[in-house]
Design a protein around this motif. Structure first.
Motif, PDB file in Angstrom:
ATOM      1  N   PRO A 156      12.062  30.924  27.854  1.00  0.00           N
ATOM      2  CA  PRO A 156      12.243  32.066  28.750  1.00  0.00           C
ATOM      3  C   PRO A 156      13.700  32.531  28.796  1.00  0.00           C
ATOM      4  O   PRO A 156      14.622  31.734  28.588  1.00  0.00           O
ATOM      5  CB  PRO A 156      11.802  31.509  30.108  1.00  0.00           C
ATOM      6  N   TYR A 157      13.855  33.843  29.081  1.00  0.00           N
ATOM      7  CA  TYR A 157      15.171  34.451  29.260  1.00  0.00           C
ATOM      8  C   TYR A 157      15.258  34.940  30.716  1.00  0.00           C
ATOM      9  O   TYR A 157      14.486  35.812  31.122  1.00  0.00           O
ATOM     10  CB  TYR A 157      15.361  35.613  28.287  1.00  0.00           C
ATOM     11  N   HIS A 158      16.149  34.362  31.461  1.00  0.00           N
ATOM     12  CA  HIS A 158      16.289  34.697  32.882  1.00  0.00           C
ATOM     13  C   HIS A 158      17.284  35.848  33.030  1.00  0.00           C
ATOM     14  O   HIS A 158      18.443  35.721  32.644  1.00  0.00           O
ATOM     15  CB  HIS A 158      16.749  33.473  33.673  1.00  0.00           C
ATOM     16  N   PHE A 176      20.896  49.464  19.519  1.00  0.00           N
ATOM     17  CA  PHE A 176      20.984  48.397  18.515  1.00  0.00           C
ATOM     18  C   PHE A 176      22.384  48.222  17.911  1.00  0.00           C
ATOM     19  O   PHE A 176      22.891  47.099  17.822  1.00  0.00           O
ATOM     20  CB  PHE A 176      19.984  48.654  17.382  1.00  0.00           C
ATOM     21  N   PRO A 177      23.036  49.315  17.434  1.00  0.00           N
ATOM     22  CA  PRO A 177      24.315  49.115  16.730  1.00  0.00           C
ATOM     23  C   PRO A 177      25.422  48.539  17.616  1.00  0.00           C
ATOM     24  O   PRO A 177      26.412  48.017  17.085  1.00  0.00           O
ATOM     25  CB  PRO A 177      24.677  50.534  16.251  1.00  0.00           C
ATOM     26  N   PHE A 178      25.252  48.629  18.927  1.00  0.00           N
ATOM     27  CA  PHE A 178      26.340  48.233  19.829  1.00  0.00           C
ATOM     28  C   PHE A 178      26.044  46.909  20.541  1.00  0.00           C
ATOM     29  O   PHE A 178      26.882  46.012  20.570  1.00  0.00           O
ATOM     30  CB  PHE A 178      26.602  49.369  20.834  1.00  0.00           C
ATOM     31  N   VAL A 179      24.863  46.776  21.101  1.00  0.00           N
ATOM     32  CA  VAL A 179      24.505  45.520  21.777  1.00  0.00           C
ATOM     33  C   VAL A 179      24.205  44.425  20.748  1.00  0.00           C
ATOM     34  O   VAL A 179      24.507  43.254  20.969  1.00  0.00           O
ATOM     35  CB  VAL A 179      23.301  45.742  22.720  1.00  0.00           C
ATOM     36  N   HIS A 180      23.643  44.822  19.615  1.00  0.00           N
ATOM     37  CA  HIS A 180      23.264  43.839  18.582  1.00  0.00           C
ATOM     38  C   HIS A 180      24.040  44.104  17.286  1.00  0.00           C
ATOM     39  O   HIS A 180      23.471  44.065  16.185  1.00  0.00           O
ATOM     40  CB  HIS A 180      21.761  43.903  18.327  1.00  0.00           C
ATOM     41  N   ALA A 181      25.330  44.372  17.453  1.00  0.00           N
ATOM     42  CA  ALA A 181      26.165  44.718  16.291  1.00  0.00           C
ATOM     43  C   ALA A 181      26.114  43.625  15.232  1.00  0.00           C
ATOM     44  O   ALA A 181      26.286  42.444  15.516  1.00  0.00           O
ATOM     45  CB  ALA A 181      27.605  44.945  16.746  1.00  0.00           C
ATOM     46  N   ALA A 299      15.790  35.305  17.921  1.00  0.00           N
ATOM     47  CA  ALA A 299      15.338  35.904  19.182  1.00  0.00           C
ATOM     48  C   ALA A 299      16.280  35.537  20.319  1.00  0.00           C
ATOM     49  O   ALA A 299      16.605  36.374  21.174  1.00  0.00           O
ATOM     50  CB  ALA A 299      13.914  35.444  19.494  1.00  0.00           C
ATOM     51  N   ASP A 300      16.738  34.298  20.347  1.00  0.00           N
ATOM     52  CA  ASP A 300      17.661  33.877  21.408  1.00  0.00           C
ATOM     53  C   ASP A 300      18.931  34.732  21.398  1.00  0.00           C
ATOM     54  O   ASP A 300      19.424  35.151  22.455  1.00  0.00           O
ATOM     55  CB  ASP A 300      18.037  32.399  21.236  1.00  0.00           C
ATOM     56  N   ILE A 301      19.466  34.985  20.209  1.00  0.00           N
ATOM     57  CA  ILE A 301      20.668  35.823  20.112  1.00  0.00           C
ATOM     58  C   ILE A 301      20.386  37.224  20.651  1.00  0.00           C
ATOM     59  O   ILE A 301      21.128  37.756  21.492  1.00  0.00           O
ATOM     60  CB  ILE A 301      21.150  35.893  18.648  1.00  0.00           C
ATOM     61  N   ILE A 302      19.321  37.834  20.175  1.00  0.00           N
ATOM     62  CA  ILE A 302      19.020  39.222  20.537  1.00  0.00           C
ATOM     63  C   ILE A 302      18.730  39.354  22.035  1.00  0.00           C
ATOM     64  O   ILE A 302      19.278  40.235  22.720  1.00  0.00           O
ATOM     65  CB  ILE A 302      17.821  39.739  19.714  1.00  0.00           C
ATOM     66  N   TYR A 303      17.887  38.477  22.573  1.00  0.00           N
ATOM     67  CA  TYR A 303      17.495  38.654  23.974  1.00  0.00           C
ATOM     68  C   TYR A 303      18.597  38.235  24.944  1.00  0.00           C
ATOM     69  O   TYR A 303      18.675  38.772  26.061  1.00  0.00           O
ATOM     70  CB  TYR A 303      16.183  37.916  24.261  1.00  0.00           C
ATOM     71  N   HIS A 304      19.467  37.325  24.537  1.00  0.00           N
ATOM     72  CA  HIS A 304      20.623  37.038  25.391  1.00  0.00           C
ATOM     73  C   HIS A 304      21.577  38.224  25.409  1.00  0.00           C
ATOM     74  O   HIS A 304      22.167  38.546  26.456  1.00  0.00           O
ATOM     75  CB  HIS A 304      21.340  35.778  24.900  1.00  0.00           C
TER      76      HIS A 304
END
Length: 351
Positions: A156-158, A176-181, A299-304
């Protein structure tokens, strides 16, 4: 099983009162998080619940409340498929009926001596609960039963943030280009998003047409891909995307005619109006299948990263009156989502 209006806990008057939200299904955790033999505590829309399994493995979700003197059943224990209140030992069977009052063992418990159970379903590796009358079935996740797709749970991601904003972020490709650069886009060369459409389907869900983006590390294989996202919002707190991907070179040019599919069910558990927990189930048909842990690590990287930006958003409650924030054509999915929420008459967690 539903709660009749004349059998509602006093605590039902707390928290969310929007019937349209109470009548939705919510994933409250992975099914594996509720082993038999234990009473588990869960919070949903400010309601304190317990989850337990009987000897047949059936999950039960009840209000965390004994109708006798209001003690928390989560402090009690299980014995022979019954829940025992920690205060006076009242014992409730799996149907929620009181079957024993130890201080009066020869008396038949009153008809109103009942726990407060809620409808429960187990699908896609989650336990789902509805706090009212289910407005429909648990949202469909079409790849779940397709053996060609590998399934991976993440979270889970809190989020110290609003659940609606978490869903809106999930269906927003322009961040995407900024939050997940470096993963889902390049900040120095962001994708120009072509116009797309959003349609409300006969079942009431919202679906976009394809949105094309370049992703330098587009999946768990670590390869660049051109991705075509189709977003769906099934319910106020349940999103989904299907991502068609084509292998690309470092400049974003497609180098393959073969496409793979990566889908994700995005389930939000709103704890209250400004806090939530996100869990996801992904399904992918890429061959050879990557290691599940690699899918989970990405997924952990992206959702954090998503969580960190959603937690900054103000006002904390999402504005469903469109005039309160500025909207661009590239925000069409989010714009329609907000209008869709407003059209349902939702007042909880919004302004």
């Amino acid at each position: 099983m539903t709660i009749a209006m004349n059998h509602r806990p006093v605590t039902a008057d707390d928290g969310c009162q929007d019937q349209v939200l109470l009548d939705q299904w919510y994933a409250i955790d992975f099914a594996t998080e509720f082993p038999a033999g234990e009473i588990h505590k869960v919070t949903l829309l400010e309601r304190d619940l317990i989850v337990w399994r009987d000897s047949d493995g059936q999950a039960h979700v009840w209000e965390d409340l004994c109708v006798h003197r209001g003690a928390r059943l989560s402090k009690g224990w299980l014995e022979n498929d019954t829940v025992i209140c920690p205060y006076h030992g009242w014992r409730y069977d799996s149907a929620g009926s009181c079957v024993l009052m130890p201080a009066a063992p020869d008396e038949k418990p009153m008809r109103k001596a009942r726990a407060f159970p809620y409808p429960v379903a187990e699908r896609y590796g989650f336990v789902w609960v509805c706090l009212g009358e289910p407005a429909g079935p648990v949202p469909d996740f079409p790849e779940w039963d397709d053996t060609a797709f590998m399934k991976v749970h993440s979270g889970p991601y809190h989020y110290d943030g609003n659940g609606f904003r978490a869903v809106e972020n999930f269906v927003d490709a322009s961040h995407f280009p900024f939050v997940h650069a470096g993963y889902n886009g390049l900040p120095d060369a962001p994708d120009k998003l072509e116009p797309y459409t959003v349609t409300e389907l006969p079942d009431g869900s919202l679906r976009s047409s394809e949105v094309r983006v370049f992703q330098p590390i587009g999946d768990a294989r670590g390869r660049p891909v051109v991705a075509f996202y189709t977003y769906t919002v099934f319910a106020p707190f349940v999103g989904y995307f299907s991502k068609r991907t084509v292998d690309a070179d470092a400049s974003g040019a497609a180098i393959s005619e073969t496409s793979n599919t990566f889908t994700t069910l995005f389930a939000v558990q709103p704890l209250d109006a400004t806090h939530c927990v996100v869990r996801v189930c992904s399904a992918l048909d890429t061959l050879p299948h990557p290691e599940p842990e690699a899918v989970r690590e990405r997924a952990d990287i992206i959702y954090h990263q998503d969580r960190d930006i959603v937690e900054t958003q103000r006002p904390e409650r999402i504005p469903v009156q469109l005039r309160y924030e500025l909207h661009h054509r590239t925000d069409l999915m989010g714009q329609r989502y907000r209008s869709w929420l407003r059209g349902k008459g939702i007042t909880y967690g919004v302004i």
